[in-house]
Design an enzyme around this catalytic site. Structure first.
Site, PDB file in Angstrom:
ATOM      1  N   SER A 115      98.738  37.521  77.422  1.00 18.26           N
ATOM      2  CA  SER A 115      99.891  37.319  76.542  1.00 18.26           C
ATOM      3  C   SER A 115     100.852  38.509  76.543  1.00 18.26           C
ATOM      4  O   SER A 115     102.065  38.324  76.429  1.00 18.26           O
ATOM      5  CB  SER A 115      99.418  36.996  75.126  1.00 18.26           C
ATOM      6  OG  SER A 115      98.604  38.022  74.621  1.00 18.26           O
ATOM      7  N   CYS A 131      95.254  29.373  75.058  1.00 21.41           N
ATOM      8  CA  CYS A 131      94.756  30.746  75.116  1.00 21.41           C
ATOM      9  C   CYS A 131      95.905  31.751  74.955  1.00 21.41           C
ATOM     10  O   CYS A 131      96.422  31.876  73.860  1.00 21.41           O
ATOM     11  CB  CYS A 131      93.937  30.953  76.382  1.00 21.41           C
ATOM     12  SG  CYS A 131      92.712  32.248  76.154  1.00 21.41           S
ATOM     13  N   HIS A 144      90.532  26.635  77.665  1.00 21.70           N
ATOM     14  CA  HIS A 144      91.326  26.240  78.846  1.00 21.70           C
ATOM     15  C   HIS A 144      91.090  24.773  79.196  1.00 21.70           C
ATOM     16  O   HIS A 144      90.257  24.479  80.063  1.00 21.70           O
ATOM     17  CB  HIS A 144      90.960  27.123  80.045  1.00 21.70           C
ATOM     18  CG  HIS A 144      91.518  28.500  79.969  1.00 21.70           C
ATOM     19  ND1 HIS A 144      92.640  28.896  80.672  1.00 21.70           N
ATOM     20  CD2 HIS A 144      91.134  29.558  79.236  1.00 21.70           C
ATOM     21  CE1 HIS A 144      92.915  30.159  80.395  1.00 21.70           C
ATOM     22  NE2 HIS A 144      92.008  30.590  79.523  1.00 21.70           N
ATOM     23  N   GLU A 194      92.680  22.816  80.944  1.00 23.74           N
ATOM     24  CA  GLU A 194      93.156  22.435  82.286  1.00 23.74           C
ATOM     25  C   GLU A 194      92.077  22.639  83.353  1.00 23.74           C
ATOM     26  O   GLU A 194      92.258  22.268  84.501  1.00 23.74           O
ATOM     27  CB  GLU A 194      94.422  23.237  82.640  1.00 23.74           C
ATOM     28  CG  GLU A 194      94.218  24.699  83.022  1.00 23.74           C
ATOM     29  CD  GLU A 194      93.944  25.620  81.841  1.00 23.74           C
ATOM     30  OE1 GLU A 194      93.725  25.133  80.707  1.00 23.74           O
ATOM     31  OE2 GLU A 194      93.914  26.853  82.065  1.00 23.74           O
TER      32      GLU A 194
END
Ligand code: GLN
Length: 193
Positions: free
Chosen positions: A50, A79, A176, A178
């Protein structure tokens, strides 16, 4: 018509999100500019780092356009993306978009949970919306949601803490979604567009 969903592609695992969104039936594109941002019905901010993403957003002059976009359109942050969406970020404190009434603590599971795959039983509301069955969640240096505003809807918890939560028009996952091939979380986001 299929909804057009952008994936912020400055840093992190945006390619896997595109694939998951494709499987879930969305039309997808990568977003790197304010013009591209304006062309999409919703946006995914992927996991990654981030602090780096924040720096790149500033360098690309995308931070303010992204904040304004989020005042009108849904964003799904995973996240690092969830950290960027939160109003308050700790350990260390960090600037954020402040679009969700959440307080998150970064890297909050400590060294012993740098990375972990767990099976989670969905909360009733999630199962109702998106179908029953445990969901596999991959945590990678994940934050913990320490506080969620009164309007928050929690769809999944791990050890009692919210790990998939909707607040306002946005959705945040500390894991996550994905990476597992289970696209129910992306479908949940597409429902909000
Ligand atoms: N620990 C990272 C951060 O603080 C987030 C990790 C991730 O996105 N998988 O930004």
């Amino acid at each position: 018509m299929a909804k057009r969903v952008g994936v912020l592609a400055l840093q992190g695992d945006f390619e896997a999100h595109r694939k998951a969104l494709d499987r879930a039936g969305a039309e997808t594109c990568e977003v790197r500019t304010a013009a591209e941002l304006e062309s999409v019905d919703g946006l995914v901010i992927p996991g990654g780092e981030s602090t780096t993403m924040l720096r790149l957003l500033k360098e690309e002059r995308l931070l303010e356009p992204l904040r304004r976009y989020g005042e009108r359109r849904p964003i799904f942050g995973t996240c690092a993306g969830a950290i960027l969406l939160a109003r308050d970020v700790s350990r260390p404190a960090q600037e954020s978009l402040g679009l969700m009434d959440l307080t998150v603590e970064r890297n909050a599971y400590g060294r012993q949970l740098d990375s972990r795959v767990v099976r989670l039983e969905p909360e009733a509301e999630f199962a109702q919306k998106i179908g029953p069955g445990d969901l596999e969640a991959v945590f990678i240096r994940a934050p913990i949601v320490r506080r969620a505003g009164p309007g928050a809807r929690v769809y999944l918890r791990y050890r009692g803490d919210p790990v998939l939560v909707a607040e306002g028009r946005h959705l945040a996952a500390t894991f996550h979604p994905e990476l597992t091939g289970d696209d129910r979380t992306h479908r949940l986001f597409l429902e909000t567009l």
